[in-house]
Scaffold this active site. Sequence first.
Site, PDB file in Angstrom:
ATOM      1  N   SER A   1       0.828  -1.208   0.000  1.00  0.00           N
ATOM      2  CA  SER A   1       0.000   0.000   0.000  1.00  0.00           C
ATOM      3  C   SER A   1       0.864   1.260   0.000  1.00  0.00           C
ATOM      4  O   SER A   1       2.064   1.194   0.244  1.00  0.00           O
ATOM      5  CB  SER A   1      -0.877   0.038   1.256  1.00  0.00           C
ATOM      6  OG  SER A   1      -0.988  -1.217   1.851  1.00  0.00           O
ATOM      7  N   GLY A   2       0.207   2.383  -0.251  1.00  0.00           N
ATOM      8  CA  GLY A   2       0.911   3.660  -0.188  1.00  0.00           C
ATOM      9  C   GLY A   2       1.139   4.258  -1.558  1.00  0.00           C
ATOM     10  O   GLY A   2       0.718   3.702  -2.580  1.00  0.00           O
TER      11      GLY A   2
ATOM     12  N   GLU B   1      -0.252  -5.914   5.551  1.00  0.00           N
ATOM     13  CA  GLU B   1       1.108  -5.730   5.021  1.00  0.00           C
ATOM     14  C   GLU B   1       2.066  -6.725   5.650  1.00  0.00           C
ATOM     15  O   GLU B   1       2.927  -7.293   4.978  1.00  0.00           O
ATOM     16  CB  GLU B   1       1.586  -4.290   5.274  1.00  0.00           C
ATOM     17  CG  GLU B   1       0.848  -3.280   4.403  1.00  0.00           C
ATOM     18  CD  GLU B   1       1.140  -1.836   4.754  1.00  0.00           C
ATOM     19  OE1 GLU B   1       0.647  -0.957   4.034  1.00  0.00           O
ATOM     20  OE2 GLU B   1       1.839  -1.573   5.753  1.00  0.00           O
TER      21      GLU B   1
ATOM     22  N   LYS C   1       6.048   0.643   9.658  1.00  0.00           N
ATOM     23  CA  LYS C   1       5.003   0.709   8.638  1.00  0.00           C
ATOM     24  C   LYS C   1       3.668   0.890   9.348  1.00  0.00           C
ATOM     25  O   LYS C   1       3.571   0.740  10.548  1.00  0.00           O
ATOM     26  CB  LYS C   1       4.986  -0.585   7.802  1.00  0.00           C
ATOM     27  CG  LYS C   1       6.173  -0.667   6.852  1.00  0.00           C
ATOM     28  CD  LYS C   1       6.264  -1.986   6.080  1.00  0.00           C
ATOM     29  CE  LYS C   1       5.035  -2.380   5.325  1.00  0.00           C
ATOM     30  NZ  LYS C   1       4.543  -1.357   4.404  1.00  0.00           N
TER      31      LYS C   1
ATOM     32  N   ASP D   1       7.354   3.642   6.276  1.00  0.00           N
ATOM     33  CA  ASP D   1       7.393   4.980   6.864  1.00  0.00           C
ATOM     34  C   ASP D   1       8.814   5.353   7.269  1.00  0.00           C
ATOM     35  O   ASP D   1       9.198   6.511   7.190  1.00  0.00           O
ATOM     36  CB  ASP D   1       6.459   5.044   8.077  1.00  0.00           C
ATOM     37  CG  ASP D   1       5.025   4.810   7.668  1.00  0.00           C
ATOM     38  OD1 ASP D   1       4.596   5.432   6.680  1.00  0.00           O
ATOM     39  OD2 ASP D   1       4.340   3.983   8.294  1.00  0.00           O
TER      40      ASP D   1
HETATM   41  C1  ABF Z   1       2.419   1.643   3.369  1.00  0.00           C
HETATM   42  O1  ABF Z   1       2.294   2.949   2.907  1.00  0.00           O
HETATM   43  C2  ABF Z   1       2.595   1.812   4.796  1.00  0.00           C
HETATM   44  O2  ABF Z   1       3.050   0.811   5.598  1.00  0.00           O
HETATM   45  C3  ABF Z   1       3.342   3.059   4.953  1.00  0.00           C
HETATM   46  O3  ABF Z   1       2.701   3.655   6.007  1.00  0.00           O
HETATM   47  C4  ABF Z   1       3.075   3.796   3.692  1.00  0.00           C
HETATM   48  C5  ABF Z   1       4.227   4.285   2.888  1.00  0.00           C
HETATM   49  O4  ABF Z   1       3.675   5.089   1.954  1.00  0.00           O
HETATM   50  P1  ABF Z   1       4.365   5.910   0.839  1.00  0.00           P
HETATM   51  O5  ABF Z   1       4.882   4.961  -0.162  1.00  0.00           O
HETATM   52  O6  ABF Z   1       3.248   6.751   0.362  1.00  0.00           O
HETATM   53  O7  ABF Z   1       5.461   6.710   1.482  1.00  0.00           O
HETATM   54  O8  ABF Z   1       3.465   0.990   2.751  1.00  0.00           O
END
Ligand code: ABF
Length: 260
Positions: free
Chosen positions: A48-49, A131, A122, A112
Amino acid sequence: SPIQLPPLKIDALPTLPNPLEEAKRSAAYRAVDENLDFFNHKVIGIGSGSTVVYVAERIGQYLKDENYSKYVSKFICISTGFQSKRLILDNGLNFGVVEQYPDIDIAFDGADEVDENLQLIKGGGACLFQEKLISTSAKKFIVVADHRKKSPKNLCTNWTNGIPIEVVPSAYVRVKNDLLNKLNAKNVNIRQGGSFKAGPIVTDNNNFIIDVNFNGIINNPKQLHSEIKSLIGVVETGLFIDNAMKAYFGNSDGTVELQE
Ligand code: ABF
């Protein structure tokens, strides 16, 4: 494999709104190009993210290339939540569930913060349980991130929002008290929705998220993870210990740093 595939053929890359996106895209593309094994990988975890968006985009580009299509069209992609399910579907990839494909060949996800030993925080996106389920079910877990996520040494150097913890709703007060009284947390926040009145956000597993800060940097993330995990009501922590194999950090100029 004895078969050599020609380089990926793509139209011009989409233009990006800002240099940070360039950093994210560079990291994600490099990670896919260097780690995806078209002949041997079958089940791929997609996290995700905002960085993993470019992982799915890259795999989608391979799917459209006539030389790679026959391999990529057989991949099954497993998501870590609603957003990544959409990424998989929007890029034309096959979607599968971890119940049916519990053995994942390779997983890509953001973070993160990443410390000098590849321990991670994370869960800023509240999908930490899925995740962790996906990343620890994968033979290889690859982190993709922009340069801001790389800590010079310890966790909680750059990341100040605290460690996310998924908790059973009826136990959130108990977990909060135990974090403060037993583990000497500095502050504990129940993550709220868009406004205070919206109340706690609810995860895909119908749980709450607590963000906990301790005093400054985390010296021993492994021990801290075990201590938090042992509290009654804690489902999972956002400390990902001895899990990532490599991390790719993108810079705004398109260069990428590999940590392994
Ligand atoms: C996920 O998305 C999460 O575990 C983490 O909080 C976030 C990282 O996002 P990005 O890629 O937007 O920095 O992986």
